[in-house]
Enzyme design. Structure first.
Site, PDB file in Angstrom:
ATOM      1  N   ALA A  84       7.139 -48.450 120.430  1.00 18.12           N
ATOM      2  CA  ALA A  84       8.186 -49.009 121.184  1.00 18.12           C
ATOM      3  C   ALA A  84       7.573 -49.811 122.544  1.00 18.12           C
ATOM      4  O   ALA A  84       8.301 -50.269 123.384  1.00 18.12           O
ATOM      5  CB  ALA A  84       9.257 -47.944 121.537  1.00 18.12           C
ATOM      6  N   GLY A 102       1.320 -51.814 120.925  1.00 17.60           N
ATOM      7  CA  GLY A 102       0.803 -51.716 119.551  1.00 17.60           C
ATOM      8  C   GLY A 102      -0.757 -51.902 119.460  1.00 17.60           C
ATOM      9  O   GLY A 102      -1.194 -52.072 120.601  1.00 17.60           O
ATOM     10  N   HIS A 134       7.567 -46.689 108.379  1.00 20.10           N
ATOM     11  CA  HIS A 134       8.183 -45.912 109.452  1.00 20.10           C
ATOM     12  C   HIS A 134       6.922 -45.098 109.892  1.00 20.10           C
ATOM     13  O   HIS A 134       6.157 -44.308 109.225  1.00 20.10           O
ATOM     14  CB  HIS A 134       9.023 -45.064 109.174  1.00 20.10           C
ATOM     15  CG  HIS A 134       9.907 -44.094 110.251  1.00 20.10           C
ATOM     16  ND1 HIS A 134      10.359 -42.998 110.072  1.00 20.10           N
ATOM     17  CD2 HIS A 134      10.059 -44.773 111.374  1.00 20.10           C
ATOM     18  CE1 HIS A 134      10.609 -42.821 111.370  1.00 20.10           C
ATOM     19  NE2 HIS A 134      10.604 -43.776 112.345  1.00 20.10           N
ATOM     20  N   ASP A 135       6.387 -45.218 111.299  1.00 19.34           N
ATOM     21  CA  ASP A 135       5.460 -44.578 111.869  1.00 19.34           C
ATOM     22  C   ASP A 135       5.252 -43.057 111.642  1.00 19.34           C
ATOM     23  O   ASP A 135       4.180 -42.577 111.191  1.00 19.34           O
ATOM     24  CB  ASP A 135       5.122 -45.094 113.254  1.00 19.34           C
ATOM     25  CG  ASP A 135       6.428 -44.743 114.074  1.00 19.34           C
ATOM     26  OD1 ASP A 135       7.387 -44.156 113.997  1.00 19.34           O
ATOM     27  OD2 ASP A 135       6.513 -45.165 115.312  1.00 19.34           O
ATOM     28  N   THR A 136       6.503 -42.384 111.872  1.00 21.25           N
ATOM     29  CA  THR A 136       6.350 -40.951 111.796  1.00 21.25           C
ATOM     30  C   THR A 136       6.110 -40.604 110.059  1.00 21.25           C
ATOM     31  O   THR A 136       5.258 -39.619 109.970  1.00 21.25           O
ATOM     32  CB  THR A 136       7.759 -40.371 111.838  1.00 21.25           C
ATOM     33  OG1 THR A 136       8.144 -40.764 113.180  1.00 21.25           O
ATOM     34  CG2 THR A 136       7.717 -38.758 111.967  1.00 21.25           C
ATOM     35  N   THR A 175       6.418 -39.361 123.082  1.00 22.85           N
ATOM     36  CA  THR A 175       7.699 -39.256 123.903  1.00 22.85           C
ATOM     37  C   THR A 175       8.839 -38.635 123.407  1.00 22.85           C
ATOM     38  O   THR A 175       9.599 -38.076 124.012  1.00 22.85           O
ATOM     39  CB  THR A 175       8.071 -40.871 124.064  1.00 22.85           C
ATOM     40  OG1 THR A 175       6.790 -41.470 124.880  1.00 22.85           O
ATOM     41  CG2 THR A 175       9.032 -41.228 124.830  1.00 22.85           C
ATOM     42  N   ASN A 226      14.971 -34.675 115.630  1.00 23.09           N
ATOM     43  CA  ASN A 226      14.552 -35.221 116.749  1.00 23.09           C
ATOM     44  C   ASN A 226      14.547 -34.536 118.212  1.00 23.09           C
ATOM     45  O   ASN A 226      15.969 -34.095 118.329  1.00 23.09           O
ATOM     46  CB  ASN A 226      15.226 -36.726 116.975  1.00 23.09           C
ATOM     47  CG  ASN A 226      14.639 -37.761 116.352  1.00 23.09           C
ATOM     48  OD1 ASN A 226      14.100 -37.759 115.289  1.00 23.09           O
ATOM     49  ND2 ASN A 226      14.824 -39.065 116.492  1.00 23.09           N
ATOM     50  N   GLU A 266       7.018 -37.975 131.526  1.00 20.60           N
ATOM     51  CA  GLU A 266       6.580 -39.226 131.852  1.00 20.60           C
ATOM     52  C   GLU A 266       7.703 -39.899 132.735  1.00 20.60           C
ATOM     53  O   GLU A 266       7.193 -40.637 133.667  1.00 20.60           O
ATOM     54  CB  GLU A 266       7.037 -40.232 130.691  1.00 20.60           C
ATOM     55  CG  GLU A 266       5.814 -40.114 129.350  1.00 20.60           C
ATOM     56  CD  GLU A 266       6.265 -40.656 128.068  1.00 20.60           C
ATOM     57  OE1 GLU A 266       7.506 -41.157 128.057  1.00 20.60           O
ATOM     58  OE2 GLU A 266       5.622 -40.355 127.032  1.00 20.60           O
ATOM     59  N   GLY A 292      -0.110 -37.751 120.253  1.00 20.53           N
ATOM     60  CA  GLY A 292      -0.941 -37.576 121.493  1.00 20.53           C
ATOM     61  C   GLY A 292      -0.665 -36.290 122.012  1.00 20.53           C
ATOM     62  O   GLY A 292      -1.530 -35.739 122.832  1.00 20.53           O
TER      63      GLY A 292
END
Length: 475
Positions: A13, A16, A240-242, A263, A300, A308, A409
């Site tokens: 988000a 990239g 989907h990235d997850t 995040t 989630n 952050e 991360g």
């Protein structure tokens, strides 16, 4: 042994990148080629993704690959969930996709439940946790707005599919990405047309589902020539990235939980079937699609967002702490208090430090008095929340959870990993930090017939990347 090269476009988000993976049938390695920003564009009160800018960034990644003389086997794209673009009957991309942070969906779920389909029925049909920005509510509000791109649309394409369409001219609807929409039934693996109709939408708006590992098409002639990369196939990965990240969890047994830490923190397990119970509904757990027909049953959790936002405040005040500085600071103090990271007041406050302090005071705890104490409070609060969610997960699945795999991360934060192990009383295996791009590339290797299944992918990851195990310490 021959090396096969795979190009992964991994879009988040805020940024990239293009990542090159190389696999010879035994050994896997990867390196980043390009990195580019991904920013939300505000225009006349609406918030969009600049998909045309992203297309140019993808072209740059292809050109960078071609400049190095690399012969690609395939290309795959993964992105965040729920967002989509509108496509006209003649194939025209109808402007920029709306961004999930656009406030036009504020209150939309409650309105939909009241006017269309009750909350419990929506969950029974989709198994997806209720969040304002889910695709169903974006579409519902677009109808209410009389949004011109929707009125002119023949189809919608979710973000990975939209970018793949821009590269190939071929349209698909990849399963894992579609599963985040709150339109897909996880038990039947079909879209719930009753929900589309209740939202005032035609049941033809979505393409039939395509599984990960399918060739969409090759790069268009113009793109192949312009970038110099040639007519390379583009395949559906776990879009989907997850889903791509979970594919790269280096587990050796199905009795594991995962924590994709960034995040957002996404904590869950991999199951063969969705979990659609009153308990999962009340606790707002979600059932998203995984590779090989699996379900990612997860929750989630607000993650490093808290830190952050604090860092932004400190930077404005002239205190520009590096990440190692922050971890060292937290290790030198004790936490005076613990907050719930998912408290709505921490979602986007004007001042994160003031919001945390106010919650501490309200709950009869001392507020942090230094930046180091704020960091320690955040880390211990996250570890405590991970314990709570893991206990809820353990009570809803039919197998014992033996360890927690931390990827993304946050897996590089040794102090938080130790706090988590202490809190949950189980081993925490940290790494790889680049799980999403790894899963993207190795899904392409599976599509090419070089890898048998997800367990072979996980074995390759375990053998190719370093991991660190944290065991619970006696308190």
């Amino acid at each position: 042994m021959k090396k096969y090269y795979f190009l992964a476009f991994d879009l988040g988000a805020t940024s990239g990148r293009s990542v090159l993976g190389a696999f010879d049938g035994v050994n896997f390695e990867m390196r980043e080629l390009t990195r580019f920003p991904n920013t939300i564009v505000e225009l006349h009160g609406k918030f969009y993704w600049n998909v045309f800018g992203l297309y140019e960034s993808l072209k740059n990644g292809l050109s960078a690959c071609a400049a190095q003389g690399i012969e690609l086997t395939s290309i795959g794209i993964d992105t965040w969930g729920v967002d989509f673009g509108y496509i006209a009957a003649d194939g025209t991309v109808l402007g920029m996709p709306r961004a999930y942070r656009d406030p036009y969906t504020d209150g939309a779920p409650e309105e939909f439940f009241s006017n269309a389909v009750p909350r419990g029925e929506v969950y029974r049909l989709t198994g997806i946790q209720i969040m304002n920005f889910n695709s169903l509510y974006q579409l519902y509000r677009a109808v209410k707005e009389d949004f011109a791109p929707l009125k002119a649309a023949d189809k919608i394409l979710f973000m990975p599919d939209l970018l793949s369409y821009m590269l190939t001219g071929k349209q698909v609807c990849e399963y894992t990405e579609a599963s985040t929409s709150q339109i897909l039934n996880p038990a039947t693996r079909q879209f719930e047309t009753s929900l589309l109709k209740a939202a005032g939408l035609p049941d033809t708006l979505l393409h039939p589902l395509t599984d990960p590992g399918v060739v969409i098409g090759t790069l268009t002639d113009a793109l192949a020539e312009d970038t110099g990369i040639g007519k390379v196939p583009v395949v559906t990965v776990a879009g989907h990235d997850t889903a791509s990240a979970v594919l790269a969890v280096p587990a050796t047994s199905p009795h594991f939980a995962y924590l994709s830490s960034g995040t957002w923190s996404l904590m869950g397990v991999e199951t063969e079937k969705p979990v659609l119970t009153q308990d999962s509904f009340e606790k707002n757990f979600t059932n998203e699609g995984g590779v090989e027909g699996t379900t990612r049953f997860l929750k989630n959790i607000t993650g490093m967002w808290l830190l952050e936002q604090c860092r932004k405040e400190w930077t404005k005040a002239g205190k520009d702490y590096s990440y190692p500085d922050i971890v060292k600071m937290a290790g030198q103090v004790k936490s005076p208090s613990i907050v719930n990271p998912d408290d709505p007041r921490l979602a986007n406050p004007p001042s994160m430090t003031k919001a945390i302090a106010a919650i501490c005071t309200e709950t009869g705890q001392p507020a942090p008095q230094s930046d180091a104490e704020y960091v320690r409070c955040i880390f211990e609060s996250l570890a405590n929340r991970y314990r709570e969610v893991l206990e809820q997960l353990a009570g809803m699945v039919s197998f014992p959870i033996e360890k927690l795999h931390v990827i993304g991360g946050g897996s590089q934060n040794a102090l938080l990993n130790q706090f988590t192990a202490n809190a949950i009383g189980l081993p925490v295996v940290a790494g790889p930090s680049e799980a999403t791009a790894i899963g993207n590339c190795l899904m392409q290797a599976k599509a090419a017939g070089l890898v048998k299944d997800r367990w072979e992918i996980r074995r390759i990851v375990a053998e190719s990347f370093p991991m660190q195990t944290f065991t619970p310490e006696n308190k």
